[in-house]
Every structure is written in C-alpha cells, then in structure tokens.
Design a protein around this motif. Structure first.
Motif, PDB file in Angstrom:
ATOM      1  N   ASP A  84      37.024  46.335  30.611  1.00 20.02           N
ATOM      2  CA  ASP A  84      38.026  45.157  30.468  1.00 20.02           C
ATOM      3  C   ASP A  84      37.442  44.099  31.382  1.00 20.02           C
ATOM      4  OD1 ASP A  84      39.000  45.224  33.001  1.00 20.02           O
ATOM      5  OD2 ASP A  84      40.639  46.650  32.267  1.00 20.02           O
ATOM      6  N   PHE A  85      38.062  42.452  31.408  1.00 16.96           N
ATOM      7  CA  PHE A  85      37.497  41.562  31.770  1.00 16.96           C
ATOM      8  C   PHE A  85      38.950  41.231  32.983  1.00 16.96           C
ATOM      9  CE2 PHE A  85      34.824  40.692  27.771  1.00 16.96           C
ATOM     10  CZ  PHE A  85      34.778  39.810  28.326  1.00 16.96           C
ATOM     11  N   THR A  86      39.312  42.060  33.610  1.00 20.74           N
ATOM     12  CA  THR A  86      40.389  42.200  34.748  1.00 20.74           C
ATOM     13  C   THR A  86      39.125  42.060  36.168  1.00 20.74           C
ATOM     14  OG1 THR A  86      40.812  44.530  34.896  1.00 20.74           O
ATOM     15  CG2 THR A  86      41.880  43.029  33.345  1.00 20.74           C
ATOM     16  N   ALA A  87      39.965  41.908  37.163  1.00 18.38           N
ATOM     17  CA  ALA A  87      39.598  41.814  38.231  1.00 18.38           C
ATOM     18  C   ALA A  87      38.526  43.059  38.738  1.00 18.38           C
ATOM     19  CB  ALA A  87      39.478  41.472  39.487  1.00 18.38           C
ATOM     20  N   GLY A  88      39.618  44.605  38.465  1.00 17.48           N
ATOM     21  CA  GLY A  88      39.284  45.888  38.658  1.00 17.48           C
ATOM     22  C   GLY A  88      38.228  46.077  37.729  1.00 17.48           C
ATOM     23  N   ALA A  89      37.945  46.091  36.724  1.00 22.38           N
ATOM     24  CA  ALA A  89      36.535  45.851  35.054  1.00 22.38           C
ATOM     25  C   ALA A  89      37.222  47.654  35.272  1.00 22.38           C
ATOM     26  CB  ALA A  89      35.408  46.134  36.014  1.00 22.38           C
ATOM     27  N   GLY A  90      38.888  47.887  34.614  1.00 21.93           N
ATOM     28  CA  GLY A  90      38.507  49.135  34.108  1.00 21.93           C
ATOM     29  C   GLY A  90      37.898  49.256  32.462  1.00 21.93           C
ATOM     30  N   SER A  93      40.799  49.828  26.980  1.00 22.91           N
ATOM     31  CA  SER A  93      41.382  50.962  25.992  1.00 22.91           C
ATOM     32  C   SER A  93      40.862  50.810  24.386  1.00 22.91           C
ATOM     33  CB  SER A  93      42.914  49.719  25.853  1.00 22.91           C
ATOM     34  OG  SER A  93      42.947  48.896  25.639  1.00 22.91           O
ATOM     35  N   GLU A  96      41.638  48.260  21.979  1.00 22.48           N
ATOM     36  CA  GLU A  96      40.622  47.227  22.426  1.00 22.48           C
ATOM     37  C   GLU A  96      39.245  47.813  22.044  1.00 22.48           C
ATOM     38  OE1 GLU A  96      41.263  43.313  23.019  1.00 22.48           O
ATOM     39  OE2 GLU A  96      43.382  44.589  22.559  1.00 22.48           O
ATOM     40  N   ARG A 117      32.249  43.140  27.887  1.00 25.92           N
ATOM     41  CA  ARG A 117      31.812  43.008  29.565  1.00 25.92           C
ATOM     42  C   ARG A 117      31.391  44.705  29.511  1.00 25.92           C
ATOM     43  NH1 ARG A 117      35.553  42.836  33.735  1.00 25.92           N
ATOM     44  NH2 ARG A 117      34.086  42.321  35.627  1.00 25.92           N
ATOM     45  N   THR A 128      28.777  40.511  30.707  1.00 29.34           N
ATOM     46  CA  THR A 128      29.137  40.220  29.767  1.00 29.34           C
ATOM     47  C   THR A 128      28.104  39.676  28.554  1.00 29.34           C
ATOM     48  OG1 THR A 128      30.629  39.059  31.060  1.00 29.34           O
ATOM     49  CG2 THR A 128      30.025  38.450  29.251  1.00 29.34           C
TER      50      THR A 128
END
Length: 154
Positions: A84-90, A93, A96, A117, A128
C-alpha cells in the motif's frame, strides 16, 4: 524549354486477401508474441491472473527474473508483491488487490488505469508503477488483459 511527358496506365488496386488457415494467428497468440518481443514494459495475464507473456523490460521493471521464468506464474501471490501507499508499506488488502489495472480490466471489461506500489523480490526498495490495462476479447468474452507499465520517478 523543358519537355514533360505524361503517361497514364491502369490504376493499381490492391487485392483483398484472406489469410489461409495455416497463417492465421489467433488474438491471444498474436498479443503474447507481440508482448514477448516488445521493447516497452508490458504483460498479458489471463482471467486466472497467470502471466501469459511479459516483455523483457517489463520483467526487469517488476523484478520477476527472466520472462521465461515469469510466464505461467500467477501474477499475484508469489511473483509480484503489492504494497500500500502508507509509510509502513504494508501488504495490499484483498479488496484493493482486486482494483489493480490488470485485474480490473478483466472484471470490468473496460480500460483501467492506476498506480501500483511494488516491492520487487530482487530489491529492498519499493517501486511505484503507472499501469494502463485493456481487456482482450475472444468470442465475445474477455479472456485476458494487456497492461503497459511505466515506472514513476519522483
């Protein structure tokens, strides 16, 4: 004074030609052979998300090894790790994942575009990618999608 001479002959009319059965190549086979030889990063997946063809530059961009190693592998669940595009790069889901352009083009039967990503297995840094996908039809049904990829540099 210059002399110009004009001569008219019968007009050339190209003859319509229907390919013989032996030289006719079906739609998916044509796309897979085109993608395999393409200079641009692109890939073809079937409705089960298996990679049918990937260009050498596409395989390199996504960190999938050689095209021969990637063909036949599922795009998701091993070969390609979407984050994902969060800072944590999890991990992305499941809802998605269903919206990524190659899959969305198959399910919606329309052109799809979006950003992915990706965490290539060969590199620790994420990437990206801008992806534009179109469904591929055969016999009135979508049987695959063709996706063009471009790295987003920032």
């Amino acid at each position: 004074m210059a002399h110009v001479e004009l001569s008219l002959s019968g007009a050339f009319v190209p003859q319509a030609r229907t390919p013989a059965e032996a030289e006719f190549v079906g739609g998916i086979d044509r796309w897979t052979s085109t993608v395999t030889a393409a200079a641009e990063p692109c890939l073809v997946i079937d409705v089960t998300s298996r990679i049918l063809a990937i260009s050498p530059s596409g395989s390199e961009l996504l960190g999938l090894g050689t095209p021969a190693e990637a063909v036949g592998q599922p795009l998701l669940g091993g070969v390609l790790r979407l984050i994902d595009f969060t800072a944590g790069a999890g991990e992305l889901s499941e809802p998605e994942v269903e919206k990524i352009p190659p899959l969305l083009a198959i399910r919606s039967e329309r052109l799809a575009r979006g950003l992915l990503r990706v965490k290539p297995s060969t590199d620790s840094a994420h990437l990206t990618v801008d992806a534009i996908a179109t469904p591929l039809w055969h016999g009135g049904h979508v049987v695959a999608s063709l996706t063009f990829l471009s790295a987003v540099r920032y």
